[in-house]
Enzyme design. Structure first.
Site, PDB file in Angstrom:
ATOM      1  N   HIS A 317       0.812  -1.216   0.000  1.00 63.03           N
ATOM      2  CA  HIS A 317       0.000   0.000   0.000  1.00 63.03           C
ATOM      3  C   HIS A 317       0.848   1.270   0.000  1.00 63.03           C
ATOM      4  O   HIS A 317       0.312   2.371  -0.126  1.00 63.03           O
ATOM      5  CB  HIS A 317      -0.918  -0.022   1.230  1.00 63.03           C
ATOM      6  CG  HIS A 317      -2.089   0.881   1.138  1.00 63.03           C
ATOM      7  ND1 HIS A 317      -2.267   1.967   1.968  1.00 63.03           N
ATOM      8  CD2 HIS A 317      -3.161   0.876   0.312  1.00 63.03           C
ATOM      9  CE1 HIS A 317      -3.395   2.580   1.670  1.00 63.03           C
ATOM     10  NE2 HIS A 317      -3.959   1.941   0.652  1.00 63.03           N
ATOM     11  N   HIS A 546      -8.567  11.383   0.484  1.00 66.32           N
ATOM     12  CA  HIS A 546      -7.852  10.117   0.372  1.00 66.32           C
ATOM     13  C   HIS A 546      -6.526  10.220   1.116  1.00 66.32           C
ATOM     14  O   HIS A 546      -5.847   9.223   1.338  1.00 66.32           O
ATOM     15  CB  HIS A 546      -7.611   9.761  -1.100  1.00 66.32           C
ATOM     16  CG  HIS A 546      -7.128   8.365  -1.307  1.00 66.32           C
ATOM     17  ND1 HIS A 546      -5.784   8.050  -1.444  1.00 66.32           N
ATOM     18  CD2 HIS A 546      -7.793   7.180  -1.382  1.00 66.32           C
ATOM     19  CE1 HIS A 546      -5.646   6.740  -1.594  1.00 66.32           C
ATOM     20  NE2 HIS A 546      -6.839   6.188  -1.567  1.00 66.32           N
TER      21      HIS A 546
END
Length: 680
Positions: A317, A546
């Site tokens: 990630h 985000h």
């Protein structure tokens, strides 16, 4: 052996397709319903057509290989049948209908399909009768697609202009309601400020502060992070923001891009510079057919690498870039996937700093930043890149290569997570235990004793109160200048409400990037943590976050600030096991921690894309203070250095009202969003 008859129904292509009459096209759309020119159009022939997983660029196992069938007639009208087990959304004008497996209906020109609710949008465009039988149909449909794209772009621009006008009107109305409109004169102080507020509109601390001409001095770019540019915002809200071409620039010799999602088609148009770099390594977290797509589309000089995931449900990630130049290296750590919506429609953050090569006198010296960086790169186990570099000759671009650079001027500490069961000397090396260890070594002003902790992120894991206490203990670490522990701070979670998502620039579609299910979000113990996403001061109330960030603050003063890829989850931060002797982490994550103590000292400003000179700024005898853009104070003394960080949300955080409902992406929302849509 496959027969000709059966091959007529293969996904995406047909044998003897040239003998079939093309009656229309399925045009791939972005979430804002603009035609996605980078994705392939799907021809619809007279007779039976199948559309499914092979027709979409993003791997999604919810899409069956024969997801829908389209039965086309000569007049261009098509009967749609849902063949797969998952529902399909049909939209025609104001009509919106959810179709389950084996349900049927007719689609016509201009109708929109969502192969999965909220995902994989296509618009059906049919041909006129004279075009349907033409052997030159590809040219005709290319023209149709371009006209449709131009039309959609016009609508998009018009809608976003309305949003700008509405945002401005709302700001002015707020100021009028509070009757506190005051234009501030320029403030002159010894401040490495990430915001020049010479014509800022200031109001009381109980209201908002619109930060106009948000500007970062070139002398302090490495000391702060910056927000990414957002389409559709007023000009002032995008001052001193960055786009991908602002960071991937200059004569780059080697580029290493680390991310979770990579859209190579978007990258080609958004950053053509990448195609000019001789050596590119993509460290990614993609899987399935998406990897095949990357392999097929990448240039021959690109290398793909997916780090191993030894524990189930983990992901790669981390979001970072390492760019090697003839004069040094640029390190970039940010929060955006390498996809269009992340770099254009979301509130995102990015930090970068350039570092020169070490000179012969300090080749053996290292720093906290260097050791943490090398340790992290080593865990990725990427394949070595053998390259020939000016002045160095043949070298292998591996972890050891990055020891060649001088990181002594690094303005941040690295906080990383890597998957595994970490114990012994590795217990405090990763995840929240690394955060705890770094903070324990720092002294802070007494005002931060028991001060609030802010957790802001875009995905919420399955949490419990015990783990929240464990995580809070790490985030509360540190001592005051009188050697007393700071003590536990009260956590607040900044999280968009359903109304925030509904009224956002993207409407409900923004909720697909806030992917937390109802079972995680609506746990009873979380209610005391919920706080509003408020970002008026930077014009980003409607640009859904985000970005992932964590901070400890007292008013507008910051003890520290972390910009990271890590959401609030055990998978990202780790969970203690075996009587706190072992930390289990599932995913790779990477972040940068801003600390006054790290920024203090001799700070050098070096640019890989400038003339290569090093500028020294002596601050040894100065006190460094971190503040938000809304800080209205003055330096305590002539030697105090004020560093303003563009924290994109209002502090102190405002708790939810009784009417506020936290967003979860698997609920049904019947109230139409700003684009007239419901969810899913």
């Amino acid at each position: 052996m496959e027969t000709r008859a059966s091959s007529d129904f293969k996904l995406g292509s047909t044998v003897m397709a040239s003998s079939r009459v093309t009656i229309g096209l399925l045009l791939p759309l972005q979430r804002n319903f603009i035609v996605d020119a980078s994705a392939e159009k799907i021809s619809v022939f007279e007779g039976v057509n199948f559309v499914g997983r092979d027709n979409i660029t993003m791997t999604d196992k919810r899409v069956s290989r024969k997801h829908i069938s389209l039965h086309g007639s000569s007049d261009g009208v098509v009967e749609l049948v849902v063949e797969g087990p998952n529902p399909v959304i049909f939209k025609s004008g104001n009509q919106r209908r959810k179709l389950s497996s084996q349900e049927k209906l007719f689609i016509d020109d201009g109708d929109i399909l969502e192969l999965i609710p909220g995902n994989h949008f296509f618009k059906y465009v049919k041909a006129s009768g004279e075009h349907a039988s033409s052997s030159g149909r590809d040219l005709v449909f290319s023209d149709i697609a371009q006209k449709q794209a131009d039309k959609d772009a016009l609508v998009y621009d018009r809608n976003h202009q309305l949003l700008q006008d509405e945002a401005l009107a709302r700001t002015l109305q707020n100021l009028e309601d509070n009757r506190l409109l005051e234009v501030s004169p320029p403030v002159v102080s010894k401040s490495w400020s990430s915001c020049a507020t010479s014509d800022a509109v200031r109001v009381s601390s109980n209201s908002m502060e619109a930060i106009h001409q948000f500007d970062v001095s070139k002398d302090c770019l490495s000391l702060v992070f910056r927000l990414m540019r957002v389409q559709g915002l007023p000009k002032w809200a995008n001052e001193c923001t960055v786009a991908i071409n602002d960071v991937i620039e200059g004569n780059i010799l080697v580029a290493i891009l680390s991310n979770y999602m990579v859209d190579i088609d978007w990258l080609k148009t958004a950053c053509p510079k990448l195609w000019q770099i001789a050596h590119v390594l993509i460290v990614h977290g993609e899987s399935g057919n998406r990897v095949d797509h990357l392999q097929k589309k990448k240039p021959v000089n690109w290398v793909l690498h997916k780090p191993s995931l030894p524990i189930s449900y983990g992901t790669h990630h981390s979001k970072a870039m390492l760019l090697v130049y003839e004069t040094g290296v640029r390190i970039i750590i940010h929060s955006a996937n390498l996809i269009h919506v992340d770099w254009n429609n979301k509130t995102q953050g990015l930090w970068m700093q350039d570092f020169p090569y070490k000179n012969v006198k300090n080749l053996s010296e290292s720093s906290f930043f260097e050791r943490d960086l090398i340790d992290y790169i080593n865990t990725l186990k990427w394949p070595g890149l053998n390259v020939n570099l000016p002045k160095l000759g043949d070298v292998n671009i591996n972890a050891s290569f990055f020891k060649k650079f001088d990181y002594s001027s690094a303005a941040v500490r690295l906080i990383a997570s890597v998957p595994g069961y970490h114990s012994g000397p590795n217990l405090k090396k990763w995840g929240h235990m690394k955060m705890r260890t770094v903070l324990e070594e720092c002294e802070f002003d007494k005002e931060f004793s028991k001060s609030p902790l802010v957790y802001q992120f875009s995905s919420l894991g399955s949490l419990d109160e015990r783990w929240m206490s464990e995580f809070g203990a790490s985030m509360s670490a540190g001592i005051s200048h009188d050697n007393f522990p700071l003590g536990s701070g009260k956590p607040v979670i900044i999280w968009p409400t359903v109304e925030d998502v509904r009224c956002s620039l993207e409407g409900y579609a923004a909720g697909s990037a806030i992917p937390s299910p109802q079972k995680n979000v609506e746990k009873e113990f979380l209610k005391k943590y919920w706080s509003k996403w408020k970002a008026d001061h930077l014009g980003r109330c409607r640009a859904m976050p985000h970005i992932k960030s964590y901070t400890r603050h007292s008013g507008q003063n910051l003890a520290w600030f972390l910009l990271t890829s890590a959401n609030l989850s055990k998978a990202a931060w780790g969970a203690l096991q075996k009587n706190n002797s072992q930390l289990m982490i599932r995913s790779y994550e990477l972040g940068v921690l801003f600390l006054p103590s790290v920024m203090k000292g001799n700070l050098s400003q070096f640019s890989c894309t400038g003339n290569g000179d090093m500028k020294q700024m002596s601050t040894k005898n100065s006190k460094t203070k971190l503040v938000t853009l809304c800080w209205n104070g003055e330096p305590d003394s002539s030697s105090e250095i004020i560093i303003r960080l563009p924290v994109p949300y209002q502090l102190p955080a405002q708790p939810y009202s009784p009417e506020d409902v936290p967003w979860s992406w698997d609920r049904l929302y019947a109230k139409k969003d700003i684009h007239g849509e419901v969810w899913p």
